[in-house]
Design an enzyme around this catalytic site. Structure first.
Site, mmCIF file in Angstrom:
data_model
loop_
_atom_site.group_PDB
_atom_site.id
_atom_site.type_symbol
_atom_site.label_atom_id
_atom_site.label_comp_id
_atom_site.label_asym_id
_atom_site.label_seq_id
_atom_site.Cartn_x
_atom_site.Cartn_y
_atom_site.Cartn_z
ATOM 1 N N TYR A 25 108.035 4.642 -41.888
ATOM 2 C CA TYR A 25 107.983 4.075 -40.524
ATOM 3 C C TYR A 25 106.806 4.702 -39.767
ATOM 4 C CZ TYR A 25 109.853 1.681 -36.404
ATOM 5 O OH TYR A 25 110.013 0.842 -35.328
ATOM 6 N N LYS A 55 107.428 4.275 -31.101
ATOM 7 C CA LYS A 55 108.777 4.075 -30.538
ATOM 8 C C LYS A 55 109.221 5.297 -29.732
ATOM 9 C CE LYS A 55 109.981 -0.104 -32.054
ATOM 10 N NZ LYS A 55 109.884 -1.251 -31.121
HETATM 11 P P1 NAD Z 1 109.592 -10.288 -35.226
HETATM 12 O O1 NAD Z 1 108.435 -10.234 -36.161
HETATM 13 O O2 NAD Z 1 110.412 -11.486 -35.222
HETATM 14 O O3 NAD Z 1 109.108 -9.962 -33.745
HETATM 15 C C1 NAD Z 1 107.981 -9.164 -33.474
HETATM 16 C C2 NAD Z 1 107.215 -9.877 -32.380
HETATM 17 O O4 NAD Z 1 106.115 -9.081 -31.910
HETATM 18 C C3 NAD Z 1 106.609 -11.210 -32.845
HETATM 19 O O5 NAD Z 1 107.114 -12.252 -32.070
HETATM 20 C C4 NAD Z 1 105.131 -11.008 -32.590
HETATM 21 O O6 NAD Z 1 104.483 -12.191 -32.175
HETATM 22 C C5 NAD Z 1 105.166 -9.990 -31.467
HETATM 23 N N1 NAD Z 1 103.872 -9.339 -31.235
HETATM 24 C C6 NAD Z 1 103.153 -8.561 -32.075
HETATM 25 N N2 NAD Z 1 101.974 -8.247 -31.508
HETATM 26 C C7 NAD Z 1 101.936 -8.830 -30.291
HETATM 27 C C8 NAD Z 1 100.980 -8.904 -29.232
HETATM 28 N N3 NAD Z 1 99.783 -8.310 -29.336
HETATM 29 N N4 NAD Z 1 101.289 -9.594 -28.106
HETATM 30 C C9 NAD Z 1 102.489 -10.209 -27.998
HETATM 31 N N5 NAD Z 1 103.435 -10.203 -28.955
HETATM 32 C C10 NAD Z 1 103.154 -9.521 -30.093
HETATM 33 O O7 NAD Z 1 110.478 -8.992 -35.610
HETATM 34 P P2 NAD Z 1 111.752 -8.327 -34.913
HETATM 35 O O8 NAD Z 1 112.350 -7.482 -35.973
HETATM 36 O O9 NAD Z 1 112.571 -9.329 -34.245
HETATM 37 O O10 NAD Z 1 111.096 -7.328 -33.849
HETATM 38 C C11 NAD Z 1 111.389 -7.340 -32.485
HETATM 39 C C12 NAD Z 1 111.552 -5.921 -31.948
HETATM 40 O O11 NAD Z 1 112.701 -5.329 -32.533
HETATM 41 C C13 NAD Z 1 110.388 -4.980 -32.234
HETATM 42 O O12 NAD Z 1 110.173 -4.150 -31.115
HETATM 43 C C14 NAD Z 1 110.921 -4.152 -33.376
HETATM 44 O O13 NAD Z 1 110.286 -2.901 -33.437
HETATM 45 C C15 NAD Z 1 112.359 -4.035 -32.965
HETATM 46 N N6 NAD Z 1 113.296 -3.619 -34.010
HETATM 47 C C16 NAD Z 1 113.356 -4.304 -35.190
HETATM 48 C C17 NAD Z 1 114.243 -3.886 -36.178
HETATM 49 C C18 NAD Z 1 114.310 -4.588 -37.504
HETATM 50 O O14 NAD Z 1 114.806 -3.994 -38.463
HETATM 51 N N7 NAD Z 1 113.878 -5.831 -37.608
HETATM 52 C C19 NAD Z 1 115.078 -2.777 -35.931
HETATM 53 C C20 NAD Z 1 115.002 -2.116 -34.712
HETATM 54 C C21 NAD Z 1 114.092 -2.535 -33.759
HETATM 55 O O1 0WE Z 2 109.961 -1.891 -35.803
HETATM 56 C C1 0WE Z 2 110.072 -2.312 -36.938
HETATM 57 C C2 0WE Z 2 108.898 -2.971 -37.640
HETATM 58 C C3 0WE Z 2 107.773 -3.311 -36.718
HETATM 59 C C4 0WE Z 2 106.484 -3.629 -37.432
HETATM 60 C C5 0WE Z 2 106.419 -4.310 -38.636
HETATM 61 C C6 0WE Z 2 105.186 -4.574 -39.213
HETATM 62 C C7 0WE Z 2 105.060 -5.261 -40.544
HETATM 63 C C8 0WE Z 2 103.734 -5.973 -40.692
HETATM 64 C C9 0WE Z 2 105.322 -3.208 -36.829
HETATM 65 N N1 0WE Z 2 104.100 -3.457 -37.383
HETATM 66 C C10 0WE Z 2 104.032 -4.137 -38.548
HETATM 67 N N2 0WE Z 2 102.790 -4.373 -39.069
HETATM 68 C C11 0WE Z 2 102.580 -5.194 -40.129
HETATM 69 O O2 0WE Z 2 101.440 -5.347 -40.600
HETATM 70 N N3 0WE Z 2 111.264 -2.123 -37.602
HETATM 71 C C12 0WE Z 2 112.284 -1.321 -36.974
HETATM 72 C C13 0WE Z 2 111.546 -2.648 -38.956
HETATM 73 C C14 0WE Z 2 111.156 -1.600 -39.935
HETATM 74 O O3 0WE Z 2 109.885 -1.454 -40.341
HETATM 75 C C15 0WE Z 2 109.850 -0.372 -41.218
HETATM 76 C C16 0WE Z 2 111.125 0.157 -41.346
HETATM 77 C C17 0WE Z 2 111.966 -0.620 -40.523
HETATM 78 C C18 0WE Z 2 113.430 -0.422 -40.301
HETATM 79 C C19 0WE Z 2 108.774 0.181 -41.893
HETATM 80 C C20 0WE Z 2 108.994 1.269 -42.738
HETATM 81 C C21 0WE Z 2 110.239 1.798 -42.869
HETATM 82 C C22 0WE Z 2 111.332 1.256 -42.172
#
Ligand code: NAD
Ligand code: 0WE
Length: 276
Positions: A176, A183
């Site tokens: 991560y 974060k």
């Molecule tokens: P997702 O890919 O559906 O959403 C990520 C969003 O970020 C996308 O809509 C993308 O367009 C937007 N984004 C990236 N760069 C941007 C920019 N420059 N301007 C505007 N928007 C931008 O994935 P998700 O998992 O739904 O992620 C949403 C949030 O949840 C993130 O903050 C992520 O860190 C957090 N989160 C995700 C998980 C997981 O496991 N998926 C767990 C905990 C927290």
């Molecule tokens: O916040 C996230 C992921 C957000 C994210 C994902 C990507 C993938 C593609 C941010 N930047 C990028 N850039 C890219 O090019 N999570 C909480 C999901 C997540 O991502 C991981 C995790 C978990 C959980 C990455 C490594 C290890 C665990």
């Protein structure tokens, strides 16, 4: 028969005391990329709860996706906002202000990005430009958007801001890496913003969600084995569902959570409490 079921469903929904808890509330949701996005899960539940929802998106090609997803909603505002651009933030909030008569009750920040290179290998090799970009998109953007939302929320007599975070802010999650540092910055920002916005009756909180298979997770190698590990270790012996993250978001957005600000709520089936 199907009609009857649909009517029953509506009846159950509308007879629940909390079913319209966001009736008439004006909401801006950022971060919808597709139907699996956490932001989309939140948007659907808020809409069902009676909110008027507007959407901001990153790039032109997402506009059609969101238009398509929201075709059963009441012609929502869908506005471009790449959070790395001050001009986009300004024009997006101008559009929101126009649509919502200068008021906003709720804002959901649901976006993050770090360059792929920073999510593999060691954190120690993170380049300056990559660090800056990850912080800009994943942490600073909440501050910029909160500042833009503030006058609209003041006009509404208060508000609730939400952001999504992850355990990697607090503890080391292998790979991560850079996102963990971003974060940590996001979470500290939530607390300082809570101090700045509290006097205006604007609350701001974070949801620390367990891993969910979204677009942002798809790029991550071995995400499936991570999901399996979470399901094995967590007290509830399973992974969290997007609907559950949305449920907590509804709580934090609604008056049910009045008095809660600067808080990070773990919605992860209890994974974070475990040491082994
Ligand atoms: P997702 O890919 O559906 O959403 C990520 C969003 O970020 C996308 O809509 C993308 O367009 C937007 N984004 C990236 N760069 C941007 C920019 N420059 N301007 C505007 N928007 C931008 O994935 P998700 O998992 O739904 O992620 C949403 C949030 O949840 C993130 O903050 C992520 O860190 C957090 N989160 C995700 C998980 C997981 O496991 N998926 C767990 C905990 C927290
Ligand atoms: O916040 C996230 C992921 C957000 C994210 C994902 C990507 C993938 C593609 C941010 N930047 C990028 N850039 C890219 O090019 N999570 C909480 C999901 C997540 O991502 C991981 C995790 C978990 C959980 C990455 C490594 C290890 C665990």
């Amino acid at each position: 028969m199907l009609e009857l079921l649909a009517m029953l469903e509506t009846e159950v929904k509308t007879s629940s005391p909390y079913s319209q808890i966001l009736a008439g509330k004006k909401v801006l949701i950022s971060g919808v990329a597709n139907k699996r996005s956490i932001a989309w899960g939140i948007a659907q539940l808020f809409y069902e709860a009676g909110a008027e929802v507007a959407f901001s998106y990153q790039g032109e090609r997402l506009k059609d996706t969101i238009t398509d997803l929201t075709k059963d909603m009441n012609d929502p505002l869908i506005v471009e906002c790449d959070v790395t651009k001050d001009a986009d933030i300004n024009s997006a909030f101008a559009a929101v202000s126009e649509r919502f008569d200068g008021k906003l009750d709720i804002m959901v920040h649901c976006l993050a990005f770090a360059p792929k290179e920073t999510l593999e290998g060691g954190y120690i090799s993170t380049q300056r430009e990559h660090f800056a970009l990850a912080q800009d998109i994943s942490a600073y953007s909440l501050t910029a958007m909160a500042r833009a939302a503030k006058p609209l929320m003041q006009a509404a007599g208060g508000g609730s801001i939400l952001s999504l975070t992850y355990l990697g802010a607090e503890r080391v999650v292998p790979n991560y890496n850079m996102m963990g540092i971003a974060k940590a910055s996001l979470e500290a920002g939530i607390k300082y913003l809570a101090q700045d916005l509290g006097p205006d009756n604007i609350r701001i909180n974070g949801i620390s969600a367990g891993p969910v298979k979204t677009l942002a997770a798809r790029g991550i190698s071995d995400f499936t084995s991570m999901l399996n590990h979470h399901a094995e270790v967590s007290p509830m012996k399973r992974n969290v569902a997007v609907e559950e993250v949305a449920g907590s978001a509804l709580f934090l957005a609604s008056p049910l959570s009045g008095g809660v600000t600067g808080e990070i709520l773990h919605v992860d089936c209890g994974y974070n409490i475990m040491a082994m």
